[in-house]
Write a protein that holds these residues in place. Structure first.
Motif, PDB file in Angstrom:
ATOM      1  N   GLU A  64       0.872  -1.133   0.064  1.00  0.00           N
ATOM      2  CA  GLU A  64      -0.091  -0.124   0.007  1.00  0.00           C
ATOM      3  C   GLU A  64       0.845   1.376   0.037  1.00  0.00           C
ATOM      4  OE1 GLU A  64      -3.284   0.254  -0.423  1.00  0.00           O
ATOM      5  OE2 GLU A  64      -3.212  -1.485  -0.863  1.00  0.00           O
ATOM      6  N   ILE A  65       1.901   1.267   0.720  1.00  0.00           N
ATOM      7  CA  ILE A  65       2.823   2.372   0.624  1.00  0.00           C
ATOM      8  C   ILE A  65       3.395   2.783  -0.621  1.00  0.00           C
ATOM      9  CG2 ILE A  65       4.805   3.586   1.917  1.00  0.00           C
ATOM     10  CD1 ILE A  65       2.429   2.587   3.625  1.00  0.00           C
ATOM     11  N   PRO A  66       3.284   4.302  -1.200  1.00  0.00           N
ATOM     12  CA  PRO A  66       3.589   4.435  -2.577  1.00  0.00           C
ATOM     13  C   PRO A  66       4.917   4.359  -2.899  1.00  0.00           C
ATOM     14  CG  PRO A  66       2.414   6.381  -1.233  1.00  0.00           C
ATOM     15  CD  PRO A  66       2.790   5.216  -0.373  1.00  0.00           C
ATOM     16  N   LYS A  67       5.281   3.651  -3.994  1.00  0.00           N
ATOM     17  CA  LYS A  67       6.648   3.211  -4.573  1.00  0.00           C
ATOM     18  C   LYS A  67       6.974   4.170  -5.592  1.00  0.00           C
ATOM     19  CE  LYS A  67       6.058  -1.669  -3.535  1.00  0.00           C
ATOM     20  NZ  LYS A  67       4.494  -1.885  -3.288  1.00  0.00           N
ATOM     21  N   GLU A  68       8.404   4.426  -5.705  1.00  0.00           N
ATOM     22  CA  GLU A  68       8.924   5.006  -6.729  1.00  0.00           C
ATOM     23  C   GLU A  68       8.442   6.505  -7.028  1.00  0.00           C
ATOM     24  OE1 GLU A  68       8.892   2.507 -10.296  1.00  0.00           O
ATOM     25  OE2 GLU A  68      10.018   0.866  -9.432  1.00  0.00           O
ATOM     26  N   VAL A  69       8.076   7.295  -6.199  1.00  0.00           N
ATOM     27  CA  VAL A  69       7.631   8.638  -5.987  1.00  0.00           C
ATOM     28  C   VAL A  69       8.790   9.487  -6.004  1.00  0.00           C
ATOM     29  CG1 VAL A  69       5.986  10.285  -5.171  1.00  0.00           C
ATOM     30  CG2 VAL A  69       5.319   8.049  -5.197  1.00  0.00           C
ATOM     31  N   PRO A  70       9.307  10.458  -6.836  1.00  0.00           N
ATOM     32  CA  PRO A  70      10.152  11.312  -6.767  1.00  0.00           C
ATOM     33  C   PRO A  70      10.015  12.081  -5.555  1.00  0.00           C
ATOM     34  CG  PRO A  70       9.357  11.504  -9.020  1.00  0.00           C
ATOM     35  CD  PRO A  70       8.308  10.425  -8.124  1.00  0.00           C
ATOM     36  N   THR A  71      11.449  12.114  -4.671  1.00  0.00           N
ATOM     37  CA  THR A  71      11.304  12.953  -3.532  1.00  0.00           C
ATOM     38  C   THR A  71      10.620  14.572  -3.485  1.00  0.00           C
ATOM     39  OG1 THR A  71      13.238  11.933  -2.708  1.00  0.00           O
ATOM     40  CG2 THR A  71      12.705  13.866  -1.677  1.00  0.00           C
ATOM     41  N   ARG A  72      10.963  15.006  -4.722  1.00  0.00           N
ATOM     42  CA  ARG A  72      10.382  16.324  -4.952  1.00  0.00           C
ATOM     43  C   ARG A  72       8.897  16.617  -5.055  1.00  0.00           C
ATOM     44  NH1 ARG A  72      12.646  19.922 -10.060  1.00  0.00           N
ATOM     45  NH2 ARG A  72      14.505  19.958  -8.411  1.00  0.00           N
ATOM     46  N   LEU A  73       8.245  15.367  -5.624  1.00  0.00           N
ATOM     47  CA  LEU A  73       6.929  15.277  -5.851  1.00  0.00           C
ATOM     48  C   LEU A  73       6.203  15.110  -4.529  1.00  0.00           C
ATOM     49  CD1 LEU A  73       4.204  15.337  -7.547  1.00  0.00           C
ATOM     50  CD2 LEU A  73       4.863  12.850  -8.233  1.00  0.00           C
ATOM     51  N   ALA A  74       7.093  14.155  -3.927  1.00  0.00           N
ATOM     52  CA  ALA A  74       6.449  13.810  -2.269  1.00  0.00           C
ATOM     53  C   ALA A  74       6.435  14.941  -1.626  1.00  0.00           C
ATOM     54  CB  ALA A  74       7.332  12.851  -1.681  1.00  0.00           C
ATOM     55  N   LEU A  75       7.498  15.777  -1.518  1.00  0.00           N
ATOM     56  CA  LEU A  75       7.420  16.998  -0.830  1.00  0.00           C
ATOM     57  C   LEU A  75       6.403  17.877  -1.060  1.00  0.00           C
ATOM     58  CD1 LEU A  75      11.073  17.694  -0.402  1.00  0.00           C
ATOM     59  CD2 LEU A  75       9.654  17.660   1.393  1.00  0.00           C
ATOM     60  N   ILE A  76       5.977  18.020  -2.450  1.00  0.00           N
ATOM     61  CA  ILE A  76       5.169  19.081  -2.954  1.00  0.00           C
ATOM     62  C   ILE A  76       3.660  18.646  -2.394  1.00  0.00           C
ATOM     63  CG2 ILE A  76       3.617  19.576  -5.103  1.00  0.00           C
ATOM     64  CD1 ILE A  76       6.634  19.592  -6.779  1.00  0.00           C
ATOM     65  N   LEU A  93       1.440  20.750   0.262  1.00  0.00           N
ATOM     66  CA  LEU A  93       0.077  21.128  -0.380  1.00  0.00           C
ATOM     67  C   LEU A  93      -1.012  20.775   0.448  1.00  0.00           C
ATOM     68  CD1 LEU A  93      -1.205  22.775  -2.670  1.00  0.00           C
ATOM     69  CD2 LEU A  93      -1.295  20.580  -3.995  1.00  0.00           C
ATOM     70  N   GLY A  94      -0.824  19.239   0.690  1.00  0.00           N
ATOM     71  CA  GLY A  94      -1.612  18.799   1.739  1.00  0.00           C
ATOM     72  C   GLY A  94      -1.833  19.463   3.126  1.00  0.00           C
ATOM     73  N   LEU A  95      -0.798  19.741   3.690  1.00  0.00           N
ATOM     74  CA  LEU A  95      -0.758  20.425   4.872  1.00  0.00           C
ATOM     75  C   LEU A  95      -1.297  21.907   4.965  1.00  0.00           C
ATOM     76  CD1 LEU A  95      -0.019  20.568   7.773  1.00  0.00           C
ATOM     77  CD2 LEU A  95       2.289  21.478   7.221  1.00  0.00           C
ATOM     78  N   LEU A  96      -1.103  22.646   3.857  1.00  0.00           N
ATOM     79  CA  LEU A  96      -1.779  23.880   3.657  1.00  0.00           C
ATOM     80  C   LEU A  96      -3.304  23.929   3.510  1.00  0.00           C
ATOM     81  CD1 LEU A  96       1.034  25.727   1.345  1.00  0.00           C
ATOM     82  CD2 LEU A  96       0.285  26.107   3.803  1.00  0.00           C
ATOM     83  N   ALA A  97      -3.684  22.910   2.477  1.00  0.00           N
ATOM     84  CA  ALA A  97      -4.860  22.690   2.434  1.00  0.00           C
ATOM     85  C   ALA A  97      -5.783  22.027   3.576  1.00  0.00           C
ATOM     86  CB  ALA A  97      -5.211  21.827   1.068  1.00  0.00           C
ATOM     87  N   LEU A  98      -5.053  21.485   4.440  1.00  0.00           N
ATOM     88  CA  LEU A  98      -5.567  21.088   5.621  1.00  0.00           C
ATOM     89  C   LEU A  98      -5.938  21.979   6.570  1.00  0.00           C
ATOM     90  CD1 LEU A  98      -3.614  17.703   6.787  1.00  0.00           C
ATOM     91  CD2 LEU A  98      -6.334  17.969   6.553  1.00  0.00           C
ATOM     92  N   LEU A  99      -5.095  22.995   6.729  1.00  0.00           N
ATOM     93  CA  LEU A  99      -5.139  24.004   7.673  1.00  0.00           C
ATOM     94  C   LEU A  99      -6.209  24.907   7.214  1.00  0.00           C
ATOM     95  CD1 LEU A  99      -1.250  24.981   7.829  1.00  0.00           C
ATOM     96  CD2 LEU A  99      -2.802  24.226   9.812  1.00  0.00           C
ATOM     97  N   ILE A 100      -6.356  25.366   5.785  1.00  0.00           N
ATOM     98  CA  ILE A 100      -7.282  26.292   5.387  1.00  0.00           C
ATOM     99  C   ILE A 100      -8.638  25.533   5.470  1.00  0.00           C
ATOM    100  CG2 ILE A 100      -8.178  27.501   3.252  1.00  0.00           C
ATOM    101  CD1 ILE A 100      -5.325  27.667   2.280  1.00  0.00           C
ATOM    102  N   SER A 101      -8.789  24.344   5.010  1.00  0.00           N
ATOM    103  CA  SER A 101     -10.269  23.530   5.279  1.00  0.00           C
ATOM    104  C   SER A 101     -10.595  23.710   6.611  1.00  0.00           C
ATOM    105  CB  SER A 101     -10.234  22.353   4.461  1.00  0.00           C
ATOM    106  OG  SER A 101      -9.154  21.494   4.883  1.00  0.00           O
ATOM    107  N   ALA A 102      -9.629  23.146   7.565  1.00  0.00           N
ATOM    108  CA  ALA A 102     -10.180  22.921   8.873  1.00  0.00           C
ATOM    109  C   ALA A 102     -10.754  24.270   9.590  1.00  0.00           C
ATOM    110  CB  ALA A 102      -8.848  22.323   9.559  1.00  0.00           C
ATOM    111  N   ARG A 103      -9.909  25.393   9.216  1.00  0.00           N
ATOM    112  CA  ARG A 103     -10.516  26.729   9.661  1.00  0.00           C
ATOM    113  C   ARG A 103     -11.916  26.950   8.992  1.00  0.00           C
ATOM    114  NH1 ARG A 103     -12.429  30.064  11.563  1.00  0.00           N
ATOM    115  NH2 ARG A 103     -11.586  32.315  11.916  1.00  0.00           N
TER     116      ARG A 103
END
Length: 323
Positions: free
Chosen positions: A165-177, A181-191
């Motif tokens: 189940e854990i994602p494989k062969e995902v470039p580190t840069r894409l994983a960071l993006i 992005l997920g964290l920022l959207a979490l913060l905004i949507s929670a508010r």
């Protein structure tokens, strides 16, 4: 009122999507850094599904609505067991084969007793919040230690399930993006979600606690529902149950800590006399199913799933009469 309802719907939709992207990015990044799939699953995936509850409770407490924050934590745990696992078991019966999972279940019971003792005086203060966070650190250390020990046991199915189940062969840069992005959207949507929920509660004259136990708790538990159903359909029942157990421990120790730390206040009496006992009873029911009888492998089948869903419906009816 329309704007508030729209905020709730959109907030929940973005919250669910962003939680998925946040966990995806964090899991892929951790895998690229050499962390084992089992440890990623037990920590990042298991606890990461509670990120929505954490942020919603933090914003609710910061706005002076501790009832919503506490209701979100306790209500999410009730929804995770009765609604999420109930629906998942109806989709695909869940057999419990992991020895790691069998060790985590009594730990969840211990966490519930610990958190319950802190709430018994009817007040959730900063000391309580600090003790809950300390408990979370201890649980995380135990889970990591148990995960490292579990890697040496090739017979435990959770290792293979998480590896698939854990994602494989995902470039580190894409994983960071995706992580950022997920964290920022979490913060905004929670508010946005908290703003809409508080406005609806004030307009309808319903307590923050009830809104937290129902709309917010069910909404923030949807990531667990998606993860559990997908895992069950892929033939990975231990992950489905493990996600709920990890999430429930994090809700009690991490999510519950924030109201105490940010906005110390009295614990609504109904939490101690109604909601916490329901959560405790459902956890005992889950453990009875998962451990099985006479040494046989535990199993949450379709009859058990139907019973759990019926318990959740009954609880909602009880809340309706309590309003």
């Amino acid at each position: 009122m329309l704007a508030s309802l729209t905020a709730i719907v959109l907030g929940l939709a973005v919250l669910i999507w962003s939680a998925d992207r946040f966990i995806y990015g964090a899991a892929a990044l951790s895998r690229n850094l050499g962390v084992s799939p089992l440890l990623i699953g037990l920590t990042i995936v298991g606890f990461g599904t509670s990120a929505p509850e954490l942020l919603v409770s933090a914003f609710a407490a910061a706005q002076g609505n501790p009832g919503l924050a506490i209701g979100n934590a306790v209500g999410s745990n009730i929804a995770n067991i009765a609604l999420i696992l109930g629906i998942t078991a109806l989709v695909a019966p869940l057999a419990v084969g992991s020895r790691i999972l069998r060790r985590e279940m009594p730990l969840l019971l211990l966490v519930m007793v610990f958190a319950g003792v802190l709430l018994l005086d009817g007040h959730l203060g900063r000391l309580d919040g600090a003790l809950l966070l300390l408990g979370l650190a201890v649980v995380l250390a135990w889970v990591i230690h148990d995960g490292l020990r579990g890697r040496k046991d090739p017979a435990d199915p959770m290792e293979a399930e998480f590896d698939a189940e854990i994602p494989k062969e995902v470039p580190t840069r894409l994983a960071l993006i995706w992580l950022v992005l997920g964290l920022l959207a979490l913060l905004i949507s929670a508010r946005v979600l908290v703003w809409g929920a508080v406005n609806v509660a004030e307009t309808l004259g319903v307590s923050d606690l009830i809104i937290g136990l129902t709309i917010i708790a069910i909404g923030t538990s949807l990531p667990e529902l998606a993860a559990s159903v997908v895992s069950a359909r892929h033939g990975e029942p231990d992950i489905a149950i493990g996600n709920v157990i990890g999430s429930n421990m994090f809700n009690l120790l991490g999510v519950m800590a924030f109201p105490g730390l940010i906005y110390p206040a009295a614990v609504p009496g109904e939490v101690l006399t109604r909601d916490y006992p329901v959560m405790f009873g459902l956890t005992l029911l889950l453990l009875a199913m998962a451990f099985g009888l006479r040494g046989r492998m535990g199993r949450v089948g379709r009859p058990g799933g139907l019973l759990l869903v019926a318990c959740f419906v009954g609880y909602l009816v009880w809340l309706g009469y309590s309003m």
